[in-house]
Design a protein around this motif. Structure first.
Motif, PDB file in Angstrom:
ATOM      1  N   LEU A  19     -91.241 -22.836  47.736  1.00  0.00           N
ATOM      2  CA  LEU A  19     -91.119 -21.460  48.214  1.00  0.00           C
ATOM      3  C   LEU A  19     -89.977 -20.716  47.549  1.00  0.00           C
ATOM      4  O   LEU A  19     -89.822 -19.503  47.750  1.00  0.00           O
ATOM      5  CB  LEU A  19     -90.917 -21.461  49.741  1.00  0.00           C
ATOM      6  CG  LEU A  19     -92.089 -21.995  50.572  1.00  0.00           C
ATOM      7  CD1 LEU A  19     -91.687 -22.116  52.032  1.00  0.00           C
ATOM      8  CD2 LEU A  19     -93.310 -21.101  50.436  1.00  0.00           C
ATOM      9  N   GLY A  20     -89.155 -21.426  46.773  1.00  0.00           N
ATOM     10  CA  GLY A  20     -88.053 -20.783  46.063  1.00  0.00           C
ATOM     11  C   GLY A  20     -86.908 -20.354  46.958  1.00  0.00           C
ATOM     12  O   GLY A  20     -86.327 -19.290  46.759  1.00  0.00           O
ATOM     13  N   VAL A  21     -86.547 -21.208  47.942  1.00  0.00           N
ATOM     14  CA  VAL A  21     -85.491 -20.864  48.897  1.00  0.00           C
ATOM     15  C   VAL A  21     -84.438 -21.973  48.919  1.00  0.00           C
ATOM     16  O   VAL A  21     -84.770 -23.154  48.972  1.00  0.00           O
ATOM     17  CB  VAL A  21     -86.066 -20.666  50.321  1.00  0.00           C
ATOM     18  CG1 VAL A  21     -84.941 -20.497  51.341  1.00  0.00           C
ATOM     19  CG2 VAL A  21     -87.010 -19.474  50.358  1.00  0.00           C
ATOM     20  N   TYR A  22     -83.168 -21.578  48.868  1.00  0.00           N
ATOM     21  CA  TYR A  22     -82.056 -22.484  49.130  1.00  0.00           C
ATOM     22  C   TYR A  22     -81.597 -22.257  50.566  1.00  0.00           C
ATOM     23  O   TYR A  22     -81.320 -21.128  50.957  1.00  0.00           O
ATOM     24  CB  TYR A  22     -80.866 -22.190  48.210  1.00  0.00           C
ATOM     25  CG  TYR A  22     -80.987 -22.691  46.798  1.00  0.00           C
ATOM     26  CD1 TYR A  22     -81.555 -23.921  46.511  1.00  0.00           C
ATOM     27  CD2 TYR A  22     -80.480 -21.935  45.746  1.00  0.00           C
ATOM     28  CE1 TYR A  22     -81.640 -24.381  45.206  1.00  0.00           C
ATOM     29  CE2 TYR A  22     -80.553 -22.386  44.432  1.00  0.00           C
ATOM     30  CZ  TYR A  22     -81.140 -23.612  44.173  1.00  0.00           C
ATOM     31  OH  TYR A  22     -81.214 -24.065  42.888  1.00  0.00           O
ATOM     32  N   GLY A  54     -83.826 -19.049  45.508  1.00  0.00           N
ATOM     33  CA  GLY A  54     -83.437 -20.201  44.711  1.00  0.00           C
ATOM     34  C   GLY A  54     -83.552 -20.008  43.215  1.00  0.00           C
ATOM     35  O   GLY A  54     -83.320 -20.953  42.455  1.00  0.00           O
ATOM     36  N   SER A  55     -83.898 -18.804  42.772  1.00  0.00           N
ATOM     37  CA  SER A  55     -84.093 -18.577  41.338  1.00  0.00           C
ATOM     38  C   SER A  55     -82.805 -18.191  40.620  1.00  0.00           C
ATOM     39  O   SER A  55     -82.777 -18.121  39.398  1.00  0.00           O
ATOM     40  CB  SER A  55     -85.146 -17.484  41.121  1.00  0.00           C
ATOM     41  OG  SER A  55     -84.706 -16.256  41.671  1.00  0.00           O
ATOM     42  N   THR A  56     -81.739 -17.920  41.374  1.00  0.00           N
ATOM     43  CA  THR A  56     -80.485 -17.508  40.759  1.00  0.00           C
ATOM     44  C   THR A  56     -79.380 -18.509  41.092  1.00  0.00           C
ATOM     45  O   THR A  56     -79.437 -19.217  42.105  1.00  0.00           O
ATOM     46  CB  THR A  56     -80.057 -16.115  41.261  1.00  0.00           C
ATOM     47  OG1 THR A  56     -79.958 -16.135  42.700  1.00  0.00           O
ATOM     48  CG2 THR A  56     -81.093 -15.069  40.864  1.00  0.00           C
ATOM     49  N   ALA A  57     -78.375 -18.560  40.240  1.00  0.00           N
ATOM     50  CA  ALA A  57     -77.234 -19.462  40.467  1.00  0.00           C
ATOM     51  C   ALA A  57     -76.394 -18.928  41.619  1.00  0.00           C
ATOM     52  O   ALA A  57     -76.095 -17.740  41.695  1.00  0.00           O
ATOM     53  CB  ALA A  57     -76.392 -19.564  39.201  1.00  0.00           C
TER      54      ALA A  57
END
Length: 322
Positions: free
Chosen positions: A95-98, A127-130
């Motif tokens: 899902l692209g989540v931290y 979650g796609s970025t630092a």
């Protein structure tokens, strides 16, 4: 706010009621809208019913993981919870989540089938970025989550928590749980699970470097298919020292720096000059005041905290494979 609801026709479910008064609530609402599956809360907003498939099932007696761990558990129960935690992390990755704040207080355990629900997404981000590490809990967090070694969050930061959970589930009644990084002493862990703990937390001889850890997806595959984890050499059990909970340093000008596991507070008399909230490895902090102090990326003077740099900071013994 989490509300448990239910009737005679439906199982008990939990819905997240959001307050629109703060930026964190707005951020959490945006993240919850992206989540789906039984591992997560559901955003229930403006009186609109969420879709049935996205609702989070819950039964009476569901307990936080830290409470669940207050009783000694069987190995099979611990493995079941670990396996479902890994499933949840794989879904979060898809899902692209931290989450950013995985800790026993933010995991609920089903008392009968040992499945889990992860709650409190107030700090969650795309979650796609630092993003720099935040949150976590002493004894369950990866090195990069502590101020001393502060670094960037990754999927391996989150899977570290699962390995730490397995370790602490067996070490709960020992003094090992009172240390930030006790995972090199696996004497309390059953032989069959020592490889899993080391695979998720990393090689102690390289200070649990992320390059020595395996992902949630890989660990889940091995647990599901019955593949063996790499055997690990275990040093002789030793009586562990208790981690310091607090250190107090006094400056010549009357300022006092209080270093706790959950952060730093700079005071002058009864007045708080500055504060940093987060995890601190108290043992590996200065023993005396010098002008100025350096802990991780923070430069500390009698006037407050300033950030020295923003890139990943590692202790010398963690830079072997950097």
């Amino acid at each position: 706010v989490l509300w448990a609801i239910g009737d005679s026709n439906h199982g008990i479910e939990v819905l997240k009621t959001l307050r629109e008064s703060s930026a964190t609530d707005f951020q959490e609402s945006a993240v919850l809208q992206r989540l789906s599956g039984r591992w997560f809360p559901v955003c229930f907003k403006d009186g609109m019913e969420p879709t049935g498939a996205a609702r989070m099932s819950l039964i009476g007696g569901h307990v936080p993981l830290d409470l669940w761990l207050s009783t000694r558990r069987r190995e099979i129960e611990i493995v079941d919870v670990a396996r479902d935690l890994l499933r949840a992390l794989v879904v979060l990755e898809d899902l692209g989540v931290y989450h950013l704040d995985l800790a026993p207080r933010n995991v609920l355990v089903h008392p009968d089938d040992y499945t889990v629900v992860i709650v409190d997404f107030e700090d969650a981000v795309d979650g796609s970025t630092a993003v720099e590490c935040a949150g976590g809990e002493f004894g369950y967090a990866a090195p990069e989550q502590y101020l001393n070694y502060l670094g960037f969050h990754s999927r391996l930061t989150e899977s570290f928590f699962v390995g730490a959970f397995v370790y602490n589930a067996f070490a709960q009644l020992s003094r090992r749980r009172l240390r930030a990084f006790p995972f090199g002493d696996l004497g309390c862990v059953p032989l069959s699970l020592r490889g899993l703990v080391t695979a998720l937390t990393g090689d102690p001889s390289q200070f649990y470097s992320s390059t020595t850890r395996c992902s949630a997806c890989e660990a889940l595959d091995r647990l599901t298919t019955g593949k063996q984890f790499e055997p690990v050499s275990i040093r002789q059990p030793v009586k562990p020292a208790v981690e310091q909970e607090q250190r107090r340093l006094d400056s010549p000008d009357g300022s006092t720096l209080i270093i706790r596991r959950r952060g730093l507070t700079l005071m002058r008399g009864e007045t708080t000059i500055d504060r940093w909230n987060g995890l601190v490895d108290v043992t590996n902090t200065p023993l005396a005041w010098t002008d100025s102090l350096r802990i991780g990326p923070l430069i500390i003077t009698s006037h407050g905290f300033t950030r020295h740099r923003t890139d990943v900071i590692l202790p010398p013994y963690a830079q072997v494979n950097s």
